[in-house]
Each structure stands twice: as C-alpha cells, then as structure tokens.
Design a protein around this motif. Structure first.
Motif, PDB file in Angstrom:
ATOM      1  N   TYR A   3       0.883  -1.158  -0.061  1.00  0.00           N
ATOM      2  CA  TYR A   3       0.035   0.090  -0.070  1.00  0.00           C
ATOM      3  C   TYR A   3       0.914   1.069  -0.051  1.00  0.00           C
ATOM      4  O   TYR A   3       2.052   1.401   0.541  1.00  0.00           O
ATOM      5  CB  TYR A   3      -0.958  -0.118   1.020  1.00  0.00           C
ATOM      6  CG  TYR A   3      -1.899  -1.014   1.313  1.00  0.00           C
ATOM      7  CD1 TYR A   3      -3.198  -0.882   0.301  1.00  0.00           C
ATOM      8  CD2 TYR A   3      -1.659  -2.249   1.761  1.00  0.00           C
ATOM      9  CE1 TYR A   3      -4.216  -1.789   0.455  1.00  0.00           C
ATOM     10  CE2 TYR A   3      -2.807  -3.146   1.813  1.00  0.00           C
ATOM     11  CZ  TYR A   3      -3.985  -2.927   1.154  1.00  0.00           C
ATOM     12  OH  TYR A   3      -5.185  -3.845   1.097  1.00  0.00           O
ATOM     13  N   ILE A   6      -1.035   3.328   5.107  1.00  0.00           N
ATOM     14  CA  ILE A   6      -1.846   2.236   5.991  1.00  0.00           C
ATOM     15  C   ILE A   6      -2.172   3.552   7.219  1.00  0.00           C
ATOM     16  O   ILE A   6      -1.391   4.307   7.512  1.00  0.00           O
ATOM     17  CB  ILE A   6      -1.324   1.387   6.562  1.00  0.00           C
ATOM     18  CG1 ILE A   6      -1.153   0.142   5.598  1.00  0.00           C
ATOM     19  CG2 ILE A   6      -1.955   0.526   7.907  1.00  0.00           C
ATOM     20  CD1 ILE A   6      -0.345  -1.103   6.070  1.00  0.00           C
ATOM     21  N   LEU A  29      -5.200   2.140   2.840  1.00  0.00           N
ATOM     22  CA  LEU A  29      -5.952   1.239   3.633  1.00  0.00           C
ATOM     23  C   LEU A  29      -6.246   1.702   5.004  1.00  0.00           C
ATOM     24  O   LEU A  29      -5.323   2.042   5.859  1.00  0.00           O
ATOM     25  CB  LEU A  29      -5.044  -0.068   3.828  1.00  0.00           C
ATOM     26  CG  LEU A  29      -5.670  -1.409   4.836  1.00  0.00           C
ATOM     27  CD1 LEU A  29      -6.976  -1.764   4.177  1.00  0.00           C
ATOM     28  CD2 LEU A  29      -4.481  -2.299   4.819  1.00  0.00           C
ATOM     29  N   LEU A  31      -7.209   0.954   8.925  1.00  0.00           N
ATOM     30  CA  LEU A  31      -7.387  -0.300   9.702  1.00  0.00           C
ATOM     31  C   LEU A  31      -8.373   0.500  10.848  1.00  0.00           C
ATOM     32  O   LEU A  31      -7.766   1.143  11.655  1.00  0.00           O
ATOM     33  CB  LEU A  31      -6.333  -0.977   9.974  1.00  0.00           C
ATOM     34  CG  LEU A  31      -5.448  -1.576   8.844  1.00  0.00           C
ATOM     35  CD1 LEU A  31      -4.110  -2.070   9.380  1.00  0.00           C
ATOM     36  CD2 LEU A  31      -6.174  -2.479   8.223  1.00  0.00           C
ATOM     37  N   PHE A 152       0.556  -6.480   6.916  1.00  0.00           N
ATOM     38  CA  PHE A 152       0.167  -5.524   5.825  1.00  0.00           C
ATOM     39  C   PHE A 152       1.396  -4.714   5.668  1.00  0.00           C
ATOM     40  O   PHE A 152       2.406  -4.689   6.968  1.00  0.00           O
ATOM     41  CB  PHE A 152      -0.899  -4.365   6.025  1.00  0.00           C
ATOM     42  CG  PHE A 152      -2.059  -4.978   6.324  1.00  0.00           C
ATOM     43  CD1 PHE A 152      -3.007  -5.550   5.334  1.00  0.00           C
ATOM     44  CD2 PHE A 152      -2.656  -5.059   7.379  1.00  0.00           C
ATOM     45  CE1 PHE A 152      -3.979  -6.113   5.749  1.00  0.00           C
ATOM     46  CE2 PHE A 152      -4.000  -5.702   8.027  1.00  0.00           C
ATOM     47  CZ  PHE A 152      -4.334  -6.267   6.990  1.00  0.00           C
ATOM     48  N   ALA A 154       3.304  -0.994   4.056  1.00  0.00           N
ATOM     49  CA  ALA A 154       3.114   0.345   3.160  1.00  0.00           C
ATOM     50  C   ALA A 154       4.432   1.303   3.072  1.00  0.00           C
ATOM     51  O   ALA A 154       5.213   1.044   3.862  1.00  0.00           O
ATOM     52  CB  ALA A 154       2.040   0.942   3.873  1.00  0.00           C
ATOM     53  N   LEU A 157       3.017   5.371   7.044  1.00  0.00           N
ATOM     54  CA  LEU A 157       1.952   5.195   8.137  1.00  0.00           C
ATOM     55  C   LEU A 157       1.442   6.392   8.629  1.00  0.00           C
ATOM     56  O   LEU A 157       2.334   7.131   8.904  1.00  0.00           O
ATOM     57  CB  LEU A 157       2.629   4.372   9.199  1.00  0.00           C
ATOM     58  CG  LEU A 157       1.593   4.052  10.292  1.00  0.00           C
ATOM     59  CD1 LEU A 157       0.799   2.927  10.037  1.00  0.00           C
ATOM     60  CD2 LEU A 157       2.321   3.706  11.723  1.00  0.00           C
TER      61      LEU A 157
END
Ligand SMILES: Cc1cc2nc3c(=O)[nH]c(=O)nc-3n(C[C@H](O)[C@H](O)[C@H](O)COP(=O)(O)OP(=O)(O)OC[C@H]3O[C@@H](n4cnc5c(N)ncnc54)[C@H](O)[C@@H]3O)c2cc1C
Length: 469
Positions: A3, A6, A29, A31, A152, A154, A157
């Motif tokens: 990604y 995240i 993404l 979460l 995951f 990325a 973050l």
C-alpha cells in the motif's frame, strides 16, 4: 500487496485522510478496530468545518442527518448571567450554520465516504504492532481481525488512532498537560425539555462553581436526543469518589456522581427534570496530552493521536480533519518530489498545524484562568464604533467559529493583550459591557434547526438505563 498508506483508525481524522489521499490516486488502507457505527464523544462541530464537508462531498447528507448549530451560549452555574455568540455576526455565507452530530452516525458516514472515494477499509481489525524499519523504508503492520493475524506493508504510516495514541504510547512520547488535567463524562438523554436556546440549536456551555473548575456542555443531537457532557478537575472528582465510597455507594459511583452534578446545576436540573438517560455513560480520563515527535520520513500522527486539547471550544474534529487535508498535500509532494522536498513540506505543514493548536491551547488556558475573562459575563453584542476594539471583539467570534489556521499569530497577540487587566478593562468598557443587549438566540426557529432532518436516515443507537435525574 504494497500500500502507499496504511492508516490506523477510521475516526474523522483517519477517514478524511483516506479520502484525500485516495482522491490523489494513492492506495490507502484504513484499519479500524471497532465495527461502525460505534459511539464517541465530540459532537458539536465548528463552522470552519463546513467547507471541508463540502470538499469531502458529505455536506448534503449532513443536512439530512444532523441538527444545525448557529452559535454558542455561555452561562454561569446559577444561570444569573449568560452570553450568546452567533456565527452569523462574522460569517456571511451558509457556513455559519454548523452542525451537532451523533458521532456513531457521523463517523460511519465519513468512513463510508472514504471507501466511496477509493480507500480500502477493514473494520474490526485492530493494529497490534508496527515496524517502521521495514525493507526499503517501508512500514510493516500487524493486525488482528476475526482472531486471525494479518500483516500489511506500506510506504507510509498514518497514525490516526485517536486517544489510543498508538505510536506515541509505544515510543514513550505521550506527555500530559498538567494544567489541563480533567475528566469528562457524557451521555444522551431522551425526554429533555428543549428550552433556553436548545430549541434553537445553541451549544450551551455552563461554567461550574470555581472549585470544580469545569463545565457542562449541552447540545441537541436529535429531535429528542440531548447530549449532556460534564467536565471537572481531577482533584474534585477524587474527593467525590471518596465521598461515594464512604457512603457505601462505590458501585456505579461515576453515574451517581454525574447525576449529582446534573441536579446541582440549575440549567441541567430544569431541562432534564423528566428526562431519561438513553445510552451508557462514557468516561474520558486521558487528556490533555501531546507527543513531541509527530512525524518522520515514513510516519505521521494526526488528530488526537498526536495531540489532544481540552474540548471546551469543540475544536477536535476540525483540527483533525484539516490537519489530514494539509498533510495529504505534503505527503503528495513527498511521494512525487522525494524525501528532501517532502520533508520540507511536512516541516512547514507541521509548523502551521502547531500554530493552530497553540492558539487553541492559549484560548483554553484563558477559559480556565479564574483571573481572566469569563465568557458568560460578556455580551457578544456591541454598539461601540471604536474600530480597533471592535475588531478585537469580532476575533472572539472567529475563535469560537474555529478560525485557528488562518491568523493564529494575530489572534494569539490579541489574547495576550486581553490578559493585561488594564487592556481588558478598556476592551470590556468600550465594546462588550452592554448587559441590556444580551441576545438570547441567534434568531432561528425550530424548523431551521431540526427541519431538514430525514427521520428515516437517523440511525438509533442503543437505549440503556432509564435513569432519571
Ligand atoms: C469530553 C469530550 C468532548 C469533546 N467534544 C468535542 C466537540 O464538541 N467537538 C469536537 O470537534 N471535538 C470534541 N472532542 C474531541 C473529539 O472527540 C476528537 O478530537 C475527535 O474525535 C478526534 O478524531 P480522531 O479521528 O483523531 O480520533 P477518534 O475519533 O478517536 O478515532 C480514532 C479511531 O481509531 C481507532 N483505533 C484506535 N486504536 C486502534 C488500533 N490499534 N487499531 C485500529 N484502530 C484503532 C478507534 O477505534 C477510533 O475509531 C471532545 C472530546 C472529549 C474528550
């Protein structure tokens, strides 16, 4: 899959970061550990959020779901003085009419909107571990969903985990503002009397007695749903807890304490006389705080995850969403132009955001300073034509409306000026000391405030309790 971003947390900050970044074409993404809708504090929104709602594409839906908010009224604990601050005094387009929201519905709307705009989301997915030193500068995120561990990866973050402060807690960088050590309790009521400005959408702030160093925040979040929040200092709460313990009422003492305060305040006593509690009491004890290091080459903390200030001026949602928007632009530069340009943009953005937070912090400290001005005893209406001070008078309106990012240096100087007793007395005499001119409403009727709400759209969150005041 790798990604681009995240995002930990699907609250207003994380959801809007997801929207802004997905719109720029990034794979984002989100979460979120809870399954939405979930209840949350923070329901009274500032007019300066309005253009952001327009930009996010949720404004029309907001008008159908939520109560409108034209201003705020500050009152003394015994109701002997009050002042009403109407946003239309300084905002001359539709954005003066802001919103009170049920956060369960509002947050779900924003998260769904992020998905509509191209972000991916996983609800019920709790981030447990983050490694910021993944291969090639990437970030590795471990999360649990349905009792299964997922990993995951990325390039960057975003920590938007709110008061959980995911990164700050783990790096030991969560620092308390000692002077702002308070505790909040909040619940919703059904059957409250909609009088005294609630019927016309005003956010009501009631100063408590000096030794409690706190306030009630009261806002209508539905046609028959009144949100009543209580904030007190920790010392007073401790004494009260002891009192309940000694009298053998230790169980459920927080609710008993909250109800006691409701009965002791003339405004809440009156409007809640025949009302019932309509959801579990929420207690928030973890504020106010800040992290020192809120960003690096592959992470940033946004919204409450990096800093939280006492909510007296209802600033949190606006600070979070606007910071997301500003950082999305800086991150775009980081991805397109590389580390050097990106870091420069992030440093500049962070400085700007800090300026806004510092202004709010100064305003909050003035609110709690017993030597400083008391908003309940000022009139928000002025006849004076002394222009310098008249401008200063407008600035309080601007601050209450959320103008934290545009002119924070100027406003900050103004607040410093008011701390000088001589200057303050002069300002008060010339501009605000007109007791016979106190407005009671902002000139709206029930229809304007509640009329657009589509009852079918309003989701009903749980009813629990039936406790009378
Ligand atoms: C008593 C009180 C009254 C307030 N009143 C107002 C007000 O009137 N107006 C206003 O604008 N603001 C108000 N605020 C502030 C406001 O609530 C917050 O500033 C706002 O909710 C911040 O949004 P956020 O998205 O940063 O965090 P949040 O809304 O808290 O969202 C964070 C999300 O992250 C999720 N999360 C946390 N940890 C993890 C994890 N490990 N993995 C996955 N997900 C995770 C959480 O479940 C949550 O959904 C108030 C605050 C308090 C305490």
């Amino acid at each position: 899959m790798l990604y681009d971003f995240i995002i930990i947390g699907g609250g207003p900050t994380g959801a809007s970061a997801g929207t802004f970044l997905a719109r720029k074409g990034y794979k984002a993404l989100i979460l979120e550990k809870e399954i939405f809708p979930r209840q949350h504090v923070g329901e009274s929104l500032l007019p300066f959020c309005y253009p952001l709602f327009e930009e996010l594409g949720v404004l029309d839906e907001m008008k159908k779901r939520f109560v409108r908010k034209p201003g705020a009224r500050f009152s003394n604990h015994d109701g002997t003085s009050s002042s009403t601050w109407c946003f239309k005094n300084i905002i001359h387009d539709d954005s003066y009419l802001s919103f009170h929201v049920v956060r369960a519905d509002f947050d779900k709307m924003l998260l769904d909107n992020a998905v509509k705009n191209g972000a991916e989301k996983r609800e019920g997915c709790k981030v447990e571990k983050v490694d910021l030193n993944g291969p090639n500068g990437t970030v590795i995120v471990d999360a649990i969903q349905d009792e299964t561990r997922h990993t995951f990866q990325a390039r960057f973050l975003i920590d938007a985990s709110g008061q959980d402060t995911f990164l700050a807690k783990r790096s030991g960088d969560k620092n308390a503002y000692q002077d702002l050590d308070r505790i909040a309790f909040l619940t919703h009521w059904k059957g409250a009397k909609y009088t005294q400005g609630i019927d016309v959408g005003l956010l009501q702030i009631v100063y408590l007695e000096a030794h409690k160093s706190g306030w009630f925040g009261i806002q209508p979040v539905g046609k028959d749903r009144l949100s009543v929040g209580l904030v007190v200092n920790r010392k007073y709460l401790k004494e009260q807890k002891e009192k309940f313990k000694r009298s053998g009422n230790e169980d459920d003492w927080q609710k008993q304490f909250y109800l006691q305060e409701v009965r002791e305040c003339s405004l809440t006593r009156e409007i809640l006389a025949h009302a019932e509690i309509a959801q579990p009491l929420i207690a928030v004890s973890d504020y106010s705080y800040f992290a020192e290091k809120t960003f690096g080459s592959n992470f940033v903390m946004l919204g409450d995850a990096g800093k939280f200030l006492d909510p007296i001026f209802a600033s949190g949602v606006y600070l979070g969403i606007n910071s997301s928007k500003m950082f999305a632009n800086a991150l775009d530069l980081l991805f397109k132009e590389g580390q050097e340009e990106g870091m420069k943009a992030m440093i500049a953005t962070k400085k700007h955001i800090d300026g806004a937070y510092n202004l709010v912090e100064k305003f909050v400290n003035i609110f709690y300073d017993p030597e400083s001005f008391n908003l309940a005893t000022l009139s928000s209406v002025s006849e004076s034509n002394y222009s310098g001070y008249e401008t200063a008078f407008s600035l309080v309106h601007y601050l209450l409306a959320g103008d934290f990012f545009n002119n924070y240096e100027r406003y900050s100087d103004f607040l410093d000026m008011l701390k000088n007793p001589k200057q303050f007395a002069r300002w008060k005499n010339l501009v605000v000391n007109k007791p016979n001119l106190h407005e009671k409403t902002c000139g709206h009727n029930y229809e304007t405030i509640f009329g657009e709400i589509d009852d079918e759209l309003v989701e009903s969150t749980s009813i629990n309790g039936n406790v009378r005041a």
